[in-house]
Design a protein around this motif. Sequence first.
Motif, PDB file in Angstrom:
ATOM      1  N   MET A 365      -6.731  14.245  43.530  1.00  0.00           N
ATOM      2  CA  MET A 365      -6.158  12.978  43.979  1.00  0.00           C
ATOM      3  C   MET A 365      -4.664  13.121  44.248  1.00  0.00           C
ATOM      4  O   MET A 365      -4.148  12.628  45.261  1.00  0.00           O
ATOM      5  N   LYS A 366      -3.963  13.786  43.333  1.00  0.00           N
ATOM      6  CA  LYS A 366      -2.520  13.958  43.524  1.00  0.00           C
ATOM      7  C   LYS A 366      -2.225  14.814  44.745  1.00  0.00           C
ATOM      8  O   LYS A 366      -1.256  14.564  45.483  1.00  0.00           O
ATOM      9  N   ALA A 367      -3.040  15.841  44.984  1.00  0.00           N
ATOM     10  CA  ALA A 367      -2.833  16.686  46.155  1.00  0.00           C
ATOM     11  C   ALA A 367      -3.053  15.894  47.447  1.00  0.00           C
ATOM     12  O   ALA A 367      -2.265  15.994  48.402  1.00  0.00           O
ATOM     13  N   ILE A 368      -4.103  15.100  47.476  1.00  0.00           N
ATOM     14  CA  ILE A 368      -4.375  14.252  48.654  1.00  0.00           C
ATOM     15  C   ILE A 368      -3.238  13.265  48.874  1.00  0.00           C
ATOM     16  O   ILE A 368      -2.764  13.066  50.008  1.00  0.00           O
ATOM     17  N   GLU A 369      -2.788  12.648  47.796  1.00  0.00           N
ATOM     18  CA  GLU A 369      -1.695  11.683  47.893  1.00  0.00           C
ATOM     19  C   GLU A 369      -0.441  12.331  48.467  1.00  0.00           C
ATOM     20  O   GLU A 369       0.246  11.765  49.321  1.00  0.00           O
ATOM     21  N   THR A 370      -0.141  13.535  48.007  1.00  0.00           N
ATOM     22  CA  THR A 370       1.037  14.251  48.493  1.00  0.00           C
ATOM     23  C   THR A 370       0.978  14.444  50.004  1.00  0.00           C
ATOM     24  O   THR A 370       1.930  14.112  50.730  1.00  0.00           O
ATOM     25  N   VAL A 371      -0.126  14.986  50.490  1.00  0.00           N
ATOM     26  CA  VAL A 371      -0.243  15.280  51.920  1.00  0.00           C
ATOM     27  C   VAL A 371      -0.173  14.006  52.753  1.00  0.00           C
ATOM     28  O   VAL A 371       0.581  13.925  53.740  1.00  0.00           O
ATOM     29  N   LEU A 372      -0.918  12.985  52.363  1.00  0.00           N
ATOM     30  CA  LEU A 372      -0.981  11.776  53.187  1.00  0.00           C
ATOM     31  C   LEU A 372       0.351  11.029  53.218  1.00  0.00           C
ATOM     32  O   LEU A 372       0.765  10.530  54.274  1.00  0.00           O
ATOM     33  N   HIS A 373       1.027  10.949  52.079  1.00  0.00           N
ATOM     34  CA  HIS A 373       2.296  10.212  52.072  1.00  0.00           C
ATOM     35  C   HIS A 373       3.417  10.986  52.758  1.00  0.00           C
ATOM     36  O   HIS A 373       4.280  10.397  53.415  1.00  0.00           O
TER      37      HIS A 373
END
Length: 407
Positions: A365-373
């Motif tokens: 989740m944190k990795a996805i959040e990083t890329v998208l934001h």
Amino acid sequence: MADGERQSIWAPPLADAAFRDLCTDCGLSRTAEAKSCGRACQFIKPDYAALEAKVHGRARDPDQPDEVFFGPFRRMVRAALKRPSEGAQWTGITTRLAEKLLDADAVDAVLAVAPDPADKWRPVPVIVTRAAGVARLRGMRMGYAPLLALLEPARAAGHKRIALIGIPCQVHALRAIEAELGFDKLYVIGTPCSDNTTTENFHTFLALLSDQPDTITYLEFRADYHVELRFSDGRKKEIPFLHLPISQLPSDFFPMTCRTCVDYTNVLADVTIGYMAGEGEQWLIIRNQRGEELVAMLGDELKQSPVGTRGKRAGPVKGFMINTELAAGGLPLRRMPRPIRAIMAKLMPLVGPRGLEFARARLEMKAIETVLHLRRAEPRRMKSMIPEHVWRLVAPYGIRPGPDERR
């Protein structure tokens, strides 16, 4: 505060912070080494492989799946103190280690955060020189704490053997400049971190959780999908994650730094002490020989057991990704309908990922959040800020780097 405690804990005055974009105020900009921010900050151009090799003797092994998630480690265990420390967030493993180090004269001082006398939730960086002062460190704080600003007063006081209890952005900067500090010994006890905010914002959150927020003495996000509150009159309250008023928080409640942090598990610490894979106890990631020495100091005081894992993470992670895509696109997030929320709140602790699978879910989740934001707000930073292992974590969910996004 007792006289002995007062004499053993010191909060020196700190210089003002220099302005930095994407800054969590680790404290480095408040020192004479402020120019080091450019190479030390995890939000500028982190080199995790090089720092992992320097600190642990090797970088994470890409052929070991859990090291892709959690960084280099020797072993992981569930753990709890057999006799919990009064006032601790869990059983008090972190602060008990600090007491042990000072009692054994293994260090001259411990650098950590204590509560502001005027606000128990606000962190204040302190230097602790005797075990009697460690009790003041117990419990959770929320807000920015310029911990590394203590390095200069600690050295000026003649402290050459140091232990530091810190969160990932503090530890990353410390490791980047460690060789220049001249300490004879340095132990780093890390706690996981992903979503910090200002102390003022945290008070807003508490007011949404209770009509008596000033009486809340304890708040913890637990691995059973509940937040636990404790109150000054002895009451306890458990709130399912799905019932939290996240949609009522302002869009900037979590700063961009925390939404784009790639080091949830504090990979550069000697030992990481958290809760995600603990299934009701704490989760210790022992990363190197110094970490082994720290855990060994607790001896028979520490109850240890294997880390478990169960459930499937793919569904919750995909749901998180959809919500994050909406948020990153500027669309308002809506609460799940109340009847469905009630059903899901009961089901998640029963069928949701637990133990290591819960921890893996949070890392994805944190990795996805990083890329998208970063794609939305800071696309020019993606190439320098996102390490290779993050792209491996998001790949199963169809997220691939663009032509100018990968190193």
